[in-house]
Design an enzyme around this catalytic site. Structure first.
Site, PDB file in Angstrom:
ATOM      1  N   GLN A  23       0.950  -1.141   0.274  1.00 34.35           N
ATOM      2  CA  GLN A  23       0.184  -0.415   0.518  1.00 34.35           C
ATOM      3  C   GLN A  23       1.132   1.025   0.116  1.00 34.35           C
ATOM      4  O   GLN A  23       0.096   2.269   0.133  1.00 34.35           O
ATOM      5  CB  GLN A  23      -0.222   0.369   1.221  1.00 34.35           C
ATOM      6  CG  GLN A  23      -0.097   0.199   2.676  1.00 34.35           C
ATOM      7  CD  GLN A  23      -0.971   0.214   4.197  1.00 34.35           C
ATOM      8  OE1 GLN A  23      -1.320  -0.568   3.925  1.00 34.35           O
ATOM      9  NE2 GLN A  23      -1.026   1.089   4.542  1.00 34.35           N
ATOM     10  N   ASN A  45      -0.482  -9.021   5.258  1.00 36.74           N
ATOM     11  CA  ASN A  45      -0.872  -7.831   5.116  1.00 36.74           C
ATOM     12  C   ASN A  45      -0.795  -7.271   3.741  1.00 36.74           C
ATOM     13  O   ASN A  45      -0.202  -7.468   2.692  1.00 36.74           O
ATOM     14  CB  ASN A  45       0.819  -8.033   6.027  1.00 36.74           C
ATOM     15  CG  ASN A  45       0.095  -5.879   6.607  1.00 36.74           C
ATOM     16  OD1 ASN A  45      -0.536  -5.217   6.674  1.00 36.74           O
ATOM     17  ND2 ASN A  45       1.145  -5.929   7.627  1.00 36.74           N
ATOM     18  N   HIS A  88      -5.986  -1.378  11.806  1.00 36.64           N
ATOM     19  CA  HIS A  88      -5.041  -1.176  10.439  1.00 36.64           C
ATOM     20  C   HIS A  88      -5.919  -2.610   9.963  1.00 36.64           C
ATOM     21  O   HIS A  88      -6.521  -3.577  10.812  1.00 36.64           O
ATOM     22  CB  HIS A  88      -3.882  -1.982  10.930  1.00 36.64           C
ATOM     23  CG  HIS A  88      -2.873  -2.486   9.763  1.00 36.64           C
ATOM     24  ND1 HIS A  88      -3.030  -2.021   8.454  1.00 36.64           N
ATOM     25  CD2 HIS A  88      -2.192  -3.559   9.306  1.00 36.64           C
ATOM     26  CE1 HIS A  88      -2.309  -1.914   7.590  1.00 36.64           C
ATOM     27  NE2 HIS A  88      -2.072  -3.309   8.116  1.00 36.64           N
ATOM     28  N   CYS A 117      -5.270   0.517   3.526  1.00 32.49           N
ATOM     29  CA  CYS A 117      -5.207  -1.023   4.274  1.00 32.49           C
ATOM     30  C   CYS A 117      -6.631  -1.859   3.661  1.00 32.49           C
ATOM     31  O   CYS A 117      -6.358  -3.003   3.560  1.00 32.49           O
ATOM     32  CB  CYS A 117      -4.961  -1.046   5.410  1.00 32.49           C
ATOM     33  SG  CYS A 117      -5.811   0.023   6.934  1.00 32.49           S
TER      34      CYS A 117
END
Length: 333
Positions: free
Chosen positions: A132, A300, A276, A138
Site C-alpha cells: 500500500q 498484510n 489496520h 489497507c
C-alpha cells in the site's frame, strides 16, 4: 550569512551526527539503504541514520530475548526502519466499528468438524502480496482480497482486483481515500455500484484520484456482505467454511511494525482498538495444539519484504488478541 558560513555549519552538523552514530553499524546502514532503495540528502542521511540506529537497537534487543526463549517471534529492521513510531502511526487511523447489532452480525453455525489447519493460499483463493505504500489504503486491499477469494470460489478464476478503484470511488459511502477508510463502506460501495474493476484495468497508484470506474470493465460483483459475530470461535468457523475473511486489528506497536516471523503476541495490543485492516487466509498451530501455540494466518499489505513474505502468524485463542475478531466481515457473491 554568506554561503561559506552556511556550508561550514552544514558540514559541522553532519560531522556531529556522524560522530554520534555507531561506526560498527556503517556497513549494515549502507546495505539497508541499498536493499530498500533509500536515497537521502547529506543532511537527511544523518537524521535518518539516527532513527534507524534506535530502531536497530530495539530490534536486536528483542531478538536477544527471542533467543533466550522470552519471545515467540522475531523482528527485523524492514522498510519502516527509518521512521519514528509517530511517523509510522500516521499511516494508521482508528477505524470506527459499526454497531453489529444493527448490522445483523452472523453467528456461524456449529460445525461437527473443523480442520485444525486451514490455508486458503494452497487452494488458489489468494493473490500475491501487495504494498500500500504510505497511503492509508489497507481497508481497500483487505476488501479486494476478500472479494477475490469469493469470486474464485464461485468461478474458479483468481483475478487480482483493484484497491485503487475503491480508493477513488467510495467517498459517497463514507471513505476518505488515503486519509482513512472502512472495509464496511468499501463493500457497501461495491454492492451499490454493481461491480469492481480488476487491478489490470485500474492499477494501484498509492494516492486518491478521480473515479474512473467503467461498468463494462467490471471483474467482480457481490450480492451483499455479512459481519461475523465477534468471537474467535465464530471467526474460525467462518475462515474454515467460507474462505478468506476481512478483519481489523490493532497494529500501533513497534513489534508489529518490525515483525519478521513466528507467532505474534504483543501484551500491549488492544482487543477493542482497530486501526489496520488485513485479510485472514487461514489458521493453525505450531508444536502441540494443547501448548497454546495457535495462530491466525494474516495477509498484510506492506509488501513481501515485511514479515513472512508479507504474512503474519498472530496469536489465536488469547482473548481476541489485537481485536482480530472484533470487526470481521466477508462479501456474498
Amino acid at each position: 550569512m554568506g554561503p561559506a558560513v552556511l556550508l561550514a555549519i552544514l558540514c559541522l552538523t553532519v560531522a556531529e551526527v556522524t560522530q554520534s552514530s555507531d561506526p560498527s553499524l556503517d556497513s549494515e546502514w549502507q546495505e539497508w539503504k541499498i536493499k530498500y532503495d533509500k536515497n537521502y540528502s547529506l543532511e537527511e542521511d544523518g537524521q535518518k541514520r539516527a532513527v534507524w540506529e534506535e530502531n536497530m537497537k530495539l530490534v536486536k534487543q528483542h531478538n536477544i530475548e527471542y533467543d533466550q526463549g522470552k519471545k515467540n517471534f522475531t523482528m527485523d529492521v524492514n522498510i519502516f526502519g527509518d521512521m519514528t513510531g509517530e511517523e509510522y502511526r500516521k499511516m494508521l487511523t482508528d477505524i470506527p466499528v459499526p454497531n453489529l447489532r444493527k448490522k445483523k452480525s452472523i453467528r456461524q453455525p456449529i460445525a461437527g468438524y473443523l480442520p485444525k489447519f486451514v490455508d486458503w493460499r494452497r487452494r488458489g483463493y489468494v493473490t500475491s502480496v501487495k504494498n500500500q505504500g504510505t497511503c492509508n489504503s489497507c481497508w481497500a486491499f483487505s476488501v479486494a482480497g476478500a472479494i477475490e477469494g469469493q469470486m474464485f470460489r464461485k468461478t474458479g478464476k483468481l483475478i487480482p482486483l483493484s484497491p485503487q478503484n475503491l480508493l477513488d470511488c467510495s467517498r459517497l459511502e463514507g471513505n476518505f481515500g488515503c486519509f482513512k477508510g472502512s472495509t464496511f463502506f468499501a463493500l457497501k460501495y461495491v454492492w451499490k455500484n454493481g461491480g469492481l474493476e480488476a487491478e489490470s484495468t485500474y492499477p494501484y497508484e498509492g494516492r486518491e484520484g478521480h473515479c474512473r470506474y467503467l461498468p463494462e470493465r467490471s471483474a467482480a460483483r457481490i450480492t451483499g456482505f455479512s459481519f461475523v459475530s465477534n468471537t474467535e470461535e465464530d471467526l474460525m468457523r467462518a475462515v474454515a467454511t467460507i474462505g478468506p475473511i476481512s478483519v481489523g486489528i490493532d497494529a500501533r506497536h513497534e513489534s508489529f511494525r518490525f515483525y519478521r516471523g513466528g507467532i505474534y503476541y504483543e501484551p500491549k495490543c488492544s482487543s477493542n482498538i482497530i486501526n489496520h485492516s488485513v485479510l485472514v487466509v487461514g489458521y493453525g498451530y505450531e508444536g502441540k495444539e494443547s501448548d497454546g501455540y495457535k495462530y491466525w494466518l494474516i495477509k498484510n499489505s506492506h509488501g513481501e519484504r515485511w514479515g513472512m513474505n508479507g504474512y503474519m502468524k498472530l496469536a489465536r485463542g488469547w482473548n481476541n488478541h489485537c481485536g482480530i475478531a472484533k470487526y470481521a466481515l466477508y462479501p456474498r457473491v
